[in-house]
Structures are given as structure tokens and as C-alpha cells.
Enzyme design. Structure first.
Site, PDB file in Angstrom:
ATOM      1  N   SER B 154       0.843  -1.195   0.000  1.00 31.41           N
ATOM      2  CA  SER B 154       0.000   0.000   0.000  1.00 31.41           C
ATOM      3  C   SER B 154       0.885   1.255   0.000  1.00 31.41           C
ATOM      4  O   SER B 154       1.756   1.385  -0.867  1.00 31.41           O
ATOM      5  CB  SER B 154      -0.938  -0.059   1.211  1.00 31.41           C
ATOM      6  N   ARG B 224     -11.390   5.767  10.794  1.00 26.94           N
ATOM      7  CA  ARG B 224     -10.965   4.374  10.768  1.00 26.94           C
ATOM      8  C   ARG B 224     -12.073   3.444  10.281  1.00 26.94           C
ATOM      9  O   ARG B 224     -11.810   2.486   9.553  1.00 26.94           O
ATOM     10  CB  ARG B 224     -10.518   3.955  12.165  1.00 26.94           C
ATOM     11  N   ASP B 319      -8.997  -6.176  -4.518  1.00 32.27           N
ATOM     12  CA  ASP B 319      -8.557  -4.906  -3.931  1.00 32.27           C
ATOM     13  C   ASP B 319      -9.131  -3.766  -4.773  1.00 32.27           C
ATOM     14  O   ASP B 319      -8.715  -3.559  -5.907  1.00 32.27           O
ATOM     15  CB  ASP B 319      -7.027  -4.848  -3.919  1.00 32.27           C
ATOM     16  N   HIS B 352      -8.072  -5.110  -0.203  1.00 35.98           N
ATOM     17  CA  HIS B 352      -6.769  -4.472   0.008  1.00 35.98           C
ATOM     18  C   HIS B 352      -5.997  -5.131   1.145  1.00 35.98           C
ATOM     19  O   HIS B 352      -4.770  -5.271   1.080  1.00 35.98           O
ATOM     20  CB  HIS B 352      -6.998  -2.994   0.303  1.00 35.98           C
ATOM     21  N   ASP B 353      -6.683  -5.523   2.185  1.00 32.55           N
ATOM     22  CA  ASP B 353      -6.038  -6.138   3.348  1.00 32.55           C
ATOM     23  C   ASP B 353      -5.311  -7.438   3.021  1.00 32.55           C
ATOM     24  O   ASP B 353      -4.543  -7.934   3.865  1.00 32.55           O
ATOM     25  CB  ASP B 353      -7.072  -6.415   4.446  1.00 32.55           C
TER      26      ASP B 353
END
Lengths: 375, 375
Positions: B154, B224, B319, B352-353
Site C-alpha cells: 500500500s 478508521r 482490492d 486491500h487487506d
């Protein structure tokens, strides 16, 4: 054929209902007003009425403009009017502001007769099914036994689908555009962030901000900014804004640097200046709750078995809020029940907002569907 | 071959620098500390060092755990260790907390020696390029002339790419996972909503909340929660949470109804309890600003001409924050320059994680790349 034109100057009407409405949440509205507009003329057979259901930030003001506000044009004016896809020379079109709304219909900002104060946090939770129930009562009032069509985009499409389940005999056609049978976890997640932005705004005051002479504008602005991102596609944001810098270079501060920031802030401020935060909360909850398959162990086909209408389902390729796959779920469930269903997946770069735009292919599909309908 | 295992108990180190660092923003840090960790041993030729760059919420604590906190395991522990893809029996691995951070490196929460107070809003804006500059000074300090690899996911991948442009002679391999050459308008838009949540929190106090004994927890929590949605895929949220109801039915209130709401609130609260809001703001700005093509009229190939490293670029199919198409932009620009580049597009449902997860295919790719490297 005449050139497509506006329905012209319109005026909202109001209908008062004093028969209590028991809601899905268990709450009861002892009495309420529904604000609505109509365009075109109900024919002698009373079979040419089309109900237009609105989405999160919409209202009863679907088409035309107001005498004292010529720039306040209805949100689906490009679709509804003489010679337009939903042709008001042929159809009698109704727009109604939903219960819990903030455009005149009874909602959190209205006075609760029992207390003499604004409803605020005390306004009961409303669902898509409750809205349909209230819309049905308005239809009774207007002498409409059966709609030629119930039509809506996004959350409006959910109402159209719910009509076909709650009152299958009262709707001949359902048109659901950029819609979904129910929200995904991701959809709920975005709603939850928006709600938390409002609920945690110190000026929310537990929903009774009216009494404090303030509004939770910061929270509502954040909610709207976030919403806007999900209404547009990555592509369309890229085309419109890209990485354009307001000052041509990085300024290294928290003012507007990229044009996309300016756009979002502007949209957020504009919205927070007029929309009611409690209505926003209630409406996102109505979105979350809607799930016709819930009482059928998640089986959408079983849920839609009740319907008897013909269906037109429309989706847009770059809509990632309610992606085409969600519309196809509806189509498959209807086909499973051998319903007549037309489906159009429109190429568009504009994301979810496509349903509000004047796309040639999209409008041609709606136009031909409405032309083909028997009234 | 031994079973893959942990690097075990580790301890952060700190390096003080009193040569002023002039930043891209024009600001100057007169002196600063960098907190870092190392795993493995620097070989006699000093050519087996790998720098791991962290992303938005990461830190120097890449692998292992602390003697007094055995549950505090490094964020990339599944990747770094004896027998793991980045094998610490062969490589000397360094994690460093970036400038502006909140894990020990000098940042907004640190005391500004000039005032005797915390930097707060006065901390200068930092960029990816500034981080690389500081990392290069740490490399000097550690006696590392040239890295075997600079690696990151990232935002960490952006630093790895920037290394190849700022110090082409000092990096043999760049490994950029789940990264992008620069943010899109949509990426910036999400960052902007997160920033506005923090900036408009009444407890932000213009960035000097430390002096008021408060933190803008509401804003940081919202930021968050929103971030989390973008780190995960629609699919993975659907698999993990779907429409699961906490109480098996709708409760019609603003408490937790759907399990996804509980998850997001928990993640938001946890993060807001320890992360610094100013660091969050600065880091999202560093993300926004990074654009190696900016000085080349948007031509990424021209920008990457400076690089001389070999590259491994990895992306994940679901992602949508940094989609595979963004990684391919990097690959094409490198191929245009006839650089050696390997590219892997990993099938994954986790969004994405994925770059943090222990996916067999993904880890096999990294493992074989690191095995093939000459040290």
C-alpha cells in the site's frame, strides 16, 4: 410528436390522514400528512396512474418547477413530462414525500400533536413497507385502485418491488432502476459510518437538536460527502476531477488542495444546509432493514412468488453501490417465478447516479417500456 | 529446512539525528528520532539488508513480539522470520516508524524543543519523499550503502517505488504490494472525508488537542471505520458478516443491529484509543501528494526512467482501493523503460487487506522472489 418539454409550473398538495398507521417497528403514527405532486391527468378508467418513489435525498418534487422558484426543478424532470419517457400526456404521475421525510410530509421535524414539540428522536422508525402502506392510502384517497406502474430508482426501486409484494393486485408494472433486493454488508457499513457521523456530532443532542436551535451540520455534511463518493464511479470522479490541484501545486495545508475536495465539501455543505439529520438517519435505517427474503430464509425467489406484476429492471455498469449483479438477483428470482421481466444493463460511466441522468440508451429503454404498457 | 517460526522477542531501537532535514513542504525538522527494529544479521558484505516500509497505520514493529507484551506481534510477522518468505536467516530486515508517526519516531505528539510543547498542528507536512530521505539517513547510520530490497504494501509500496527514484543506486530490488503509482480522485475523496471527520471534531482544537487533555476520538473513529470498509472487499464483508443481525431481528434503534456495525465500531474505537489524529491527517496527505509522474506531465514511464532496480509488483483481484489496474500501470511504465519486472495478480477475496494476510500463492511468490535474489 411534440418536442419533449417540461410539465411546467407545479404545486405540491397535501393530504391529511387521521386513521392511525401502525408501523413495522411497532410504533404508531396517530395521524400524518403526505405531501405530493401530480402531473398529467387521471383518465376515466383510472388505470393510467404511475407512482414515482423517491430515494434517500429525494422528495415529491419529481418534475416541473414552482412559480416562485423557477430554478427548483424536479429531480426526475428529464424523465417525466410531455413527450418524455414517462409521458404525462398519457400517464398520471404522482410523486410523494415519504413518511419521516423533511419536505412537508410528517417527519421528525414536524410537531408531534401529543407533545406540542417537534417529534425529533421520538419519531418512530419507518420502513419501506410502511412507506408503501402510506402510499396505498394516498392512492385510495386519489381514487386509484391499481397503478399502471410503480417506478423508482435506488431506494425508490425497493419501494416499487415492495408494492408488488404488499399489494400485488394493485400494481400492473414495477420499474426498479439501479436498485437491489436488499443491502450488502458493505452497503450497511457505509450507512453506519454516515449514521455515526451524525449521532456523534455534539450538536445532535440525541436527536432533539431543534430544541437547542442547532443542527448537526458537521455530521450531516460528512454523511453526504461519503454518500456522494458511493453515488459516483471511480471512472467518473477521475474524468471530472482527476488529480486537479486548485492551486496548481501542493500547498501543504488542510484547505482545498485537490478539486475533488472542493466538490465534496460544497456538496456536503449544501446538503447539510437544508436536509434534516433525523430524516437521514431514519432513511438509512429503512434501507438497511429492507429485505423481502428475510421471512423466506433468505430465498428471494420464494419472497417474490407473491408478485404478479410485470417487471422492468435496469442497472448501470459502473454502479458499485447497487451493482448490476444485484439487479440480476432480482431478475433471476422473478424468472424463477415465471414472471414477465425485462432487464437492461446500461453502459454508463456515471455510477449509481446514472439513474438520475439523461442517458439516451437508458431513456430509450424506459420510453419503449412505457409506450408498450396498456392503459 | 526448519519450520517457519517467529523472530522471537525483539526490542525497538532509536536513532537520533541532529542534522536538519528540509522537507518537500518547505518545513525543516531541526532534529528528530527514528524508531526502528531489525531482524536477522547484516552480513559481512553488507548487501543483505531489506527495508520494510509501513502503510497508514503501521509501524516499525514488523515482526516478533516484545518481552513485556508477547501478544503485540509485528504487523507482517507472517512474512518475516526464519524460514518465512522474507527469511531472516538470510536477510537483515529493518522496520522503521516514519517521520510524523506516533510510535516513537518524532511526530506531532513529540515535544518540539523550540517551544517545549508538543508539536501538534505545528508539525510540518511530510511526504513519501521525506520519509525515504530519513530512511536513507538511517541506512547510512547502519552502514548500509545499498539495500538488497525495499519492500512495502500500500503506502509502503509507494515508498519502495520512491526509493528507486530518489536513490536508484541504493536499491537492488523494489517490492511493491497492493500499491499504486498515485491516488485517484476516489482515493483522495475517501481520505478527505476521513480528514474532515477529524478536523471538524470539536475536540480537535486545531490540532493542539494535547494541551486540552482530549483527543478527537469521534473523528478518528469515523476515519478508521471508513478506512476499514475500503480495506475489505464487498465479497469478504459479505462472507464474514452478510446481513447477520445481532439480535436475530430488527430492534429499531441506533444500537448495533447488524454484526458489521459492531465490527466497525469496535475497530474504530480500538484505533481511536491509541493512534494519533495528527499522524492520521499527515499520513493521508502524504498519500494524496505522492505522484512521481507530476513533474513529468503525468507521464509515469518518464518518471520511472530514473529507476534501475529490479521490481516485483503484486496486486490482489478484489482490492478496489488499489486495484490490480493500478499495479499494472506501474508494470507497463517499467516495461516501457525495459526494467526487469515481475508481476503477480493474486486471486483473493480479502480486498486491500490481502497484503497483510497469509495467502499461500501470495507468499509463494514473495518467497521465490527473495530466494532468487543475490546477496
Amino acid at each position: 410528436m411534440i418536442q419533449p418539454s417540461s410539465v411546467g409550473i407545479v404545486a405540491p398538495q397535501s393530504a391529511h390522514f387521521d386513521q392511525p398507521l401502525t408501523l413495522r417497528s411497532g410504533g404508531v403514527l396517530p395521524a400524518y400528512d403526505l405531501v405530493y405532486e401530480t402531473y398529467g391527468t387521471l383518465n376515466a378508467d383510472r388505470n393510467n396512474a404511475v407512482l414515482v418513489c423517491h430515494a434517500l435525498s429525494g422528495s415529491h418534487h419529481v418534475a416541473g418547477c414552482y412559480a416562485d422558484a423557477p430554478d427548483n426543478i424536479g429531480w426526475w424532470d428529464n424523465l417525466v413530462g410531455p413527450g418524455k419517457p414517462l409521458d404525462t400526456r398519457r400517464y398520471f404521475v404522482i410523486g410523494v414525500n415519504n413518511l419521516g421525510g423533511c419536505h412537508g410530509t410528517t417527519g421528525p421535524r414536524s410537531i408531534n400533536p401529543a407533545t406540542g414539540k417537534r417529534w425529533g428522536a421520538g419519531f418512530p422508525f419507518v420502513t419501506v413497507e410502511d412507506w408503501v402502506e402510506a402510499q396505498a392510502r394516498l392512492a385510495d384517497r386519489l381514487g386509484i385502485e391499481r397503478f399502471a406502474a410503480v417506478l423508482g430508482g435506488s431506494l425508490g426501486g425497493m419501494q416499487a418491488i415492495s408494492w408488488s409484494l404488499q399489494y400485488p393486485e394493485r400494481v400492473a408494472n414495477v420499474v426498479a432502476v439501479a436498485s437491489a433486493p436488499m443491502l450488502t454488508a458493505q452497503n450497511i457499513a457505509f450507512n453506519e459510518v454516515a449514521r455515526q457521523a451524525i449521532l456523534t456530532d455534539p450538536e445532535f443532542h440525541g436527536g432533539n437538536y431543534y430544541e437547542h436551535g442547532v443542527v448537526p451540520a458537521r455530521g450531516l455534511k460528512l454523511a453526504r460527502m461519503l454518500g456522494h463518493i458511493t453515488y459516483l464511479s471511480d471512472d467518473s470522479l477521475g474524468e471530472k476531477f482527476g488529480r486537479s490541484l486548485r492551486h496548481g501545486k501542493a500547498m501543504y495545508n488542510y484547505g482545498v488542495e485537490f478539486e475533488i475536495e472542493s466538490y465534496l465539501r460544497y456538496q456536503g455543505d449544501k446538503f447539510a444546509g437544508h436536509f434534516d439529520a433525523n430524516t437521514y438517519l431514519l432513511t438509512t435505517k429503512a434501507l438497511d432493514y429492507f429485505d423481502p427474503a428475510f421471512d423466506h430464509d433468505g430465498n428471494l425467489a420464494a419472497a417474490l412468488a407473491k408478485s404478479s406484476a410485470d417487471f422492468l429492471i435496469v442497472s448501470f455498469t459502473t454502479d458499485w453501490r447497487f451493482a448490476p449483479a444485484r439487479s440480476r438477483e432480482i431478475v433471476y428470482a422473478l424468472l424463477h417465478n415465471r414472471r414477465k421481466v425485462s432487464y437492461a444493463e446500461i453502459e454508463s460511466t456515471a455510477g449509481h447516479d446514472s439513474f438520475l441522468l439523461d442517458d439516451t440508451h437508458y431513456h430509450a429503454v424506459l420510453s419503449s417500456y412505457f409506450k408498450r404498457m396498456k392503459v
